[in-house]
Each structure stands twice: as C-alpha cells, then as structure tokens.
Motif scaffolding. Structure first.
Motif: not given
Ligand code: NOJ
Length: 577
Positions: A215-221, A51-61, A106-109
């Motif tokens: 827990r330190g997450i960065d957002g919600f979908r 993911l890092d090599a792809l260059g994305v800034d955030a993951v929505w899990l 990290l964005v959680m559902d």
C-alpha cells in the motif's frame, strides 16, 4: 585505531530516515473529526497542514487496525482492516496521500508479538481447530501442590504452567476451560502471545507485512520485538526477576533468526525504514542487532535513559540526576557511533510528559525548549511525541476511575495486593509521575471545551492546563514552545553536522550544564544547555569559542561567546564554531 567496515558504512551511508524528524501520533487522542470524543483518521488528515508547518518529515502512526481496544489498538483483531471508530481503509488511503503530497512519510505500527484475544486466529486456537491450535503458546497447568507460586485462575488443584509474570502485572498465563489449557500473554490477558516457532504463524505475519508494504507505506515501528522468542520449554524464571521470567522472554534464542527471516523475505525488498521497540535491552545488545545488516533493523527504541528517574518506585519517584543522564546518553551515543543509528526519544505514548519529567513546569517555555534543543541536536533520528511541541504536561489523576491504561491499573492493583500501599491515594504521586495516560490525554489544540480536540465528550480526562497550554495560544507567538520546535527542526534539517556529526560530551561532571559538540569534517557545532533552575557558568573546555556564532538560543540575547558566560536557568544555546 583502524576504522571498521561497519563504521565506514554507518558514517558514509546517507539515508532519508537518518535525516528525518519523526512525529508520533496516538490516533485516539490527536484530533476527533466527528464529535464522538475519540480521535480518528479524518481528524489526522485535517491536521496534516499543521504537521507540514511544524516541518516534520515522517509520521509514526500508532495502531489503527481493527481492535477491541483493550490496549488502545496494541491488541489487533484484524491486521487488514481499520478500527471503525477511526474510519476505514479509504480514510487511511486519503491520509497517506495527503501526507505524501507534502513529502511527509508514513511509518505504521507493527504488532507481531501478540494479537487480540478476539482475533480469529485466537478464537480458532482456543477451540483447538486444525493448524490454529498451535498458533499461540498453550500449556497444561501444573499441579498446585508442586508449585511455589499461586495463580487465581483455572481449576482449584492447578496453577499456571510456570511462574512468569506479565509486563502489565499479574500472572502471564490465563486459563481457557474450553481447551482445558493455559495460554501465555506477556502483556494484558486480552493480548495472547503468538507462537513464532510455528512456521505457519511466521508465514501469516509475512503476508500481513507485505499487504501493508504494497500500500506504499514508508516503514514500520515494530512493537515489543525483544519478546518474540522465548526460551525453549518455557522454564520457570528467577522469582526475583522484574517481571519474573523476563530472562526467558527477552532476547530468546531465535529472535535474530525471526528478524532475519522477516527482513530477507519481505522488508528488505522495499525502500522503507524499520525501528524496533526493544524493552529490557542493553545498549550493547541494541548495538549488536543494529550492526548486523541481516537482522534488518535501522533503529531501536532502547530504554536505558528512561530508567534514570525513580520510575514506579514510590520511594524515589521523580528523582533523577543530570550527570547520570549525561552518562547514559553519552554511553549510547558512543556505543552506536560506529555500529548503528539511534532512535532519539524522551517521551512517547508509554511515557509521562517530558516537561514534567525532565523539565520544570514553572519554567515551562524555557525548559520545554531546552529539552527540544537536546532532542533535535543529538546523533540519531529524533521522535517528537504529539503534544511535546507545545510542552504538554502530566495530568492529575485523582482516582483510579480516571485511568484507562491497563498497565497503570495492573500496577496499582499489584502494589495494593503486595501491600506496597493500602489505597490509590497513597499511589497517586507515583501515578501522577509515571502513568502512560499522561501521554494519552487529548491533544490541546485550543482553550475551548474538549481542548479543541473534540466537540463531544473526550474519551479520557483532559489535562486542566489546556486553557493555557494549547496550539492556538502558541501558533503566532514567535517565542512559544511550538515555534521553538519549528525553528529547531529547521536548524537540524539545514545543518549536516547535527545529523551526521560525531558527538563528544564536554564537562561530564557538571551537574547543571549538558554541553557537547557535533563535528562533521570541518563543520563543528557546540550545544550548551543549562539543564537546571539556577544560573550556571560554562567554564569552557579546550575548544576555542572566540569566533562562535549563535545558531539558536531559547532567549533572544544568548551570549555570543559561551566560555565564561553566565547562562540563565534553562537557557539553551547552539553555536557554530
Ligand atoms: C509497547 C507499546 O508501545 C505499548 O503501548 C503496548 O502496551 C505494548 N507494547 C504491548 O503491545
């Protein structure tokens, strides 16, 4: 024209989530670390460098909470623990820290419209226990003699309390003999809708949200947000509605109030982002939520562009028109220009694969990279769904037995019950165009058995093209779809006009070319996409392209001046003017 205060704010307000490129992970199908054929958290952690090599800034899990998996985790039985096949909280914490170490957020559902029927709340509710009795929507049935609809459930002389249909097909109510009442489920019968009118439910949900935020997450979908409030009294819907009752369970009278409360009491106290999934929502409705700060939504997944093709209609399956697509996309770009920020997506875990739907499998590399160019140069935050970055395609599901998705199963059964078709075979084309399972086939990491996703037996059929289309085959090829995504992500991140610039559509009637500019102060970018399988000439517009520089092209030798140039099929070029 005077610029409104909101417009000024939207334009001036630089935010990490506006500058981010988000990658969506469907855990069940991403990477299996322990050979049980099902993806897991440790598997995602193993691929964090990818993911890092792809260059994305955030993951929505997508949901990883404890769940019986009737809807792959969108049926949560315990909000505070992890589905054990995926690992445990320690695995989740490791993933969070590995992502954060690489500056990936990290964005959680967040699934708050409904729970699983196995959630303790529902178990107690079905027994009518104390405060839980009113946690869900329970009603007495209606005498069958008084109703003009039928439900194959419950006592013989009763039907469901109203005529609403589930979004997955079939009645939206199921009967519980223990309580001698019916409960509402807008999705699967294992996903009972929570009663948000109940203050205790709202408090319980706010506790869940705080628990994760701590827990330190960065957002919600936020899942299925448009359905959280229902019309008081749950009246019958228009029998012609699709699904019946939708006007009473989308954008109900208290939706803004619930969202505002959630935001004021919990979300707004944290530096996070929120993106709400809102089906059955017009662009105007989306804009009005977004412009209202109190509602607390940064972005909305709005679906008008997903209706551009024939959808699930067997008569028109696969048909779509570029001018109509441009009209819809431009309408949303214009509507949100001063009022909000878009969530840009073409695929996700509920949609078919974008190359098969909007591109051309026969011109795989070119069409996949053209679509990537589009996604990464529009105004809004781009969401890349796992596998899009290698151009994964739709699979061929030969029988209903190969399908896991309850929505696909529900629709096929309903079509057969309604006489639209006699057998699965007659519906195979529409399933192969639209099923949600196309997005859920295992991520194609290599040409090894199990697609390099697992050493075991994959939980869902693999797409047969994995021997050709996979990460290993594309990793070191500069021209590959994967490397086009990397280049485009980098281009977006280094070009302010591609993030904050105003959007203007050029040549709206052209049925081959999609061309537009993005302008920020004196920085102007022109995107020209030949979205077709034939050559096309960009006749230009008032814009002077004489001094244009090529920033990106999906062929090596893009024309240096686009005006009057012939573009090859699926050619995509981005210019600085
Ligand atoms: C929307 C989710 O994206 C989908 O996968 C799910 O089935 C429904 N909401 C119900 O939670």
């Amino acid at each position: 024209m005077a610029v409104s205060e909101t417009a000024k704010r939207v334009r001036a307000d630089r935010q990490w989530w506006k500058e981010a490129v988000v990658y969506q992970i469907y855990p069940k199908s991403f990477f299996d670390s322990d050979g049980d054929g099902i993806g897991d958290l440790a598997g995602i952690t193993e691929q964090v460098d990818y993911l890092d090599a792809l260059g994305v800034d955030a993951v929505w899990l997508c949901p990883v909470y404890d769940s019986p998996q009737a809807d792959n985790g969108y049926d949560i039985s315990d909000y505070r623990s992890i589905f054990d096949t995926y690992g445990d909280l320690a695995d989740w914490e490791r993933l969070l820290s590995e992502l954060h170490d690489r500056d990936i957020r990290l964005v959680m559902d967040l699934v708050v419209n409904h729970t699983s029927s196995e959630h303790e709340w529902f178990q107690r509710s079905r027994r009518g226990e104390g405060e839980y009795a009113d946690y869900y929507h329970w009603r007495d049935g209606r005498p069958a003699a008084e109703a003009d609809y039928d439900t194959d459930d419950g006592p013989a002389d009763e039907v469901a309390p109203n005529n609403w249909e589930s979004i997955f097909g079939g009645p939206a109510w199921s009967y519980v003999p223990e309580r001698e009442q019916w409960y509402l489920h807008l999705f699967d019968e294992n996903q009972p809708d929570l009663n948000w009118r109940n203050l205790t439910v709202r408090r319980a949900m706010k506790d869940v949200v705080s628990w994760w935020l701590d827990r330190g997450i960065d957002g919600f979908r936020m899942d299925a947000v448009s359905h959280m409030s229902k019309t008081d009294g749950l009246p019958d819907g228009d029998p012609d509605g699709t699904p019946t009752g939708i006007e009473h369970f989308s954008h109900g009278p208290r939706l803004e109030e619930y969202l505002t409360e959630l935001s004021a009491d919990v979300l707004s106290n944290h530096d996070i982002t929120t993106v709400a999934e809102m089906g059955h929502t017009s662009i105007e409705q989306a804009a009005s939520y977004l412009e209202d700060d109190a509602v607390g939504l940064d972005m909305i997944f709005q679906f008008s562009h997903m209706g551009v093709d024939g959808g699930w209609d067997p008569e028109t399956v696969g048909e779509w028109d570029l001018t109509e697509f441009k009209r819809i996309m431009s309408e949303r770009q214009d509507a949100l220009a001063d009022r909000g920020w878009d969530a840009l997506f073409l695929g996700n875990h509920d949609q078919p694969r974008i190359v098969s739907r909007f591109g051309d499998e026969a011109a795989h590399r070119e069409s996949a990279s053209l679509i990537a160019t589009f996604l990464l140069t529009m105004r809004g935050t781009p969401y890349i769904y796992q596998g899009e970055e290698i151009g994964m395609t739709n699979a061929d599901f030969e029988s209903l037995d190969e399908i896991d998705d309850p929505q696909t199963v529900g629709r096929v059964e309903q079509y057969i019950a309604d006489g639209v078709a006699d057998s699965y075979e007659e519906l195979r084309e529409v399933v192969n165009a639209q099923s949600r399972d196309h997005a859920r086939t295992p991520m194609q990491w290599s040409d090894e058995a199990g697609t390099g996703f697992t050493d075991g037996e994959p939980w869902l059929k693999c797409n047969a093209d994995y021997t050709e289309i996979n990460v290993a085959a594309q990793r070191d090829d500069p021209a590959s779809v994967l490397n086009q995504y990397r280049t485009l992500i980098d281009l977006r991140q280094s070009t302010d006009a591609l993030v904050y610039g105003d959007y203007e559509l050029l040549t709206p009637e052209d049925d081959q070319l999609y061309a537009y500019t993005r302008t920020l102060d004196d920085e102007q970018v022109l995107v020209v996409l030949n979205w077709s399988s034939e050559s096309a000439t960009f006749e230009g517009s008032e814009i002077d392209t004489g001094d244009a520089t090529v920033l990106y092209g999906n062929h090596d030798d893009a024309p240096t001046d686009p005006t009057g140039a012939s573009l090859r099929p699926w050619e995509a070029v981005v210019y600085r003017l």
